[in-house]
Scaffold this motif. Structure first.
Motif, short mmCIF file in Angstrom:
data_model
loop_
_atom_site.label_atom_id
_atom_site.label_comp_id
_atom_site.label_asym_id
_atom_site.label_seq_id
_atom_site.Cartn_x
_atom_site.Cartn_y
_atom_site.Cartn_z
N THR A 12 0.83 -1.21 0.00
CA THR A 12 0.00 0.00 0.00
C THR A 12 0.86 1.25 0.00
O THR A 12 0.63 2.19 -0.78
N GLU A 13 1.86 1.29 0.85
CA GLU A 13 2.77 2.44 0.95
C GLU A 13 3.50 2.68 -0.37
O GLU A 13 3.54 3.80 -0.88
N LEU A 14 4.06 1.62 -0.92
CA LEU A 14 4.82 1.76 -2.16
C LEU A 14 3.92 2.12 -3.34
O LEU A 14 4.30 2.93 -4.19
N LEU A 15 2.72 1.56 -3.37
CA LEU A 15 1.77 1.91 -4.43
C LEU A 15 1.45 3.40 -4.38
O LEU A 15 1.44 4.08 -5.42
N ASN A 16 1.19 3.92 -3.20
CA ASN A 16 0.90 5.36 -3.07
C ASN A 16 2.06 6.20 -3.60
O ASN A 16 1.85 7.21 -4.27
N ASP A 17 3.30 5.79 -3.31
CA ASP A 17 4.46 6.54 -3.79
C ASP A 17 4.61 6.45 -5.30
O ASP A 17 4.89 7.45 -5.96
N HIS A 18 4.41 5.26 -5.86
CA HIS A 18 4.47 5.13 -7.33
C HIS A 18 3.42 6.01 -7.99
O HIS A 18 3.72 6.71 -8.97
N GLU A 19 2.20 5.99 -7.47
CA GLU A 19 1.15 6.81 -8.07
C GLU A 19 1.45 8.29 -7.95
O GLU A 19 1.18 9.06 -8.87
N SER A 20 2.06 8.70 -6.85
CA SER A 20 2.45 10.09 -6.68
C SER A 20 3.52 10.48 -7.70
O SER A 20 3.46 11.55 -8.31
N ILE A 21 4.48 9.60 -7.90
CA ILE A 21 5.54 9.85 -8.90
C ILE A 21 4.93 9.90 -10.30
O ILE A 21 5.29 10.76 -11.11
N ILE A 22 4.00 9.00 -10.60
CA ILE A 22 3.36 8.98 -11.92
C ILE A 22 2.69 10.33 -12.19
O ILE A 22 2.83 10.90 -13.28
N MET A 23 1.97 10.84 -11.21
CA MET A 23 1.30 12.13 -11.41
C MET A 23 2.30 13.26 -11.63
O MET A 23 2.10 14.12 -12.50
N LYS A 24 3.40 13.25 -10.88
CA LYS A 24 4.45 14.29 -11.07
C LYS A 24 5.06 14.18 -12.47
O LYS A 24 5.27 15.19 -13.13
N LEU A 25 5.38 12.95 -12.88
CA LEU A 25 5.97 12.76 -14.20
C LEU A 25 5.02 13.19 -15.31
O LEU A 25 5.43 13.84 -16.27
N ARG A 26 3.75 12.84 -15.16
CA ARG A 26 2.75 13.20 -16.18
C ARG A 26 2.69 14.72 -16.35
O ARG A 26 2.57 15.23 -17.46
N GLU A 27 2.78 15.45 -15.24
CA GLU A 27 2.76 16.92 -15.29
C GLU A 27 3.97 17.47 -16.03
O GLU A 27 3.89 18.54 -16.63
N GLN A 28 5.08 16.74 -16.02
CA GLN A 28 6.32 17.27 -16.58
C GLN A 28 6.53 16.95 -18.05
O GLN A 28 7.37 17.58 -18.69
N VAL A 29 5.79 15.99 -18.60
CA VAL A 29 6.00 15.59 -20.00
C VAL A 29 5.90 16.80 -20.93
O VAL A 29 6.82 17.07 -21.71
N ASN A 30 4.81 17.54 -20.85
CA ASN A 30 4.64 18.70 -21.74
C ASN A 30 5.55 19.86 -21.34
O ASN A 30 5.97 20.63 -22.20
#
Length: 157
Positions: free
Chosen positions: A105-123
């Motif tokens: 659960t902890e690691l999943l939350n961190d991966h999802e947080s990183i995914i959202m940060k990365l998605r914001e940075q693509v453009n």
């Protein structure tokens, strides 16, 4: 010697700065995944121990690729625990139980947080900083984290 790759020095610096934050997030997630590997307990110990090992091995490769991307753009990668903790948006503190489900659960939350940060940075990389290469690189990182998150999420069903 500064790279002459069609990106201004100012933009290269901004890209490297943003990548430093990504590297810090990857390192903190790596440490937390190692912690899960070393300290997981419970009836699913063996399978989770091996699963977390496969995840931290992937994160090790990611960290190396991010650091090498920073270097290829003519900047130095942060490489101290202090700098990682200053740059990350993640918490190194565990908020869940010290068992397989808690760590997942902890690691999943961190991966999802990183995914959202990365998605914001693509453009941001492509459009603002005129660096399609880093935009593509970050898209690849995001896709890797999406797959890793899927693997974690599957353990919670």
């Amino acid at each position: 010697m500064e790279p002459k790759i069609g990106i201004t020095a100012e933009n290269l610096k901004a890209v490297a700065h943003a990548l430093n934050h990504i590297l810090a997030d990857e390192f903190v997630l790596y440490a937390k995944t190692r912690n899960a590997h070393w300290n997981v307990e419970g009836p699913d110990f063996h399978s989770k121990h091996l699963f977390f090992e496969s995840q931290y091995e992937q994160l090790d490769e990611i960290m190396d690729s991010v650091a090498e991307r920073i270097r290829s753009l003519g900047h130095y990668a942060p490489a101290t625990l202090k700098s990682f903790l200053e740059l990350t948006h993640l918490s190194e503190v565990l908020h869940e139980k010290n068992d397989g489900t808690g760590f997942v659960t902890e690691l999943l939350n961190d991966h999802e947080s990183i995914i959202m940060k990365l998605r914001e940075q693509v453009n941001y990389f492509a459009n603002e900083l005129k660096d399609a290469g880093t935009s593509d690189f970050v898209t690849g990182l995001m896709e890797t984290h999406e797959k890793m998150a899927w693997m974690l999420r599957a353990h919670l069903r």
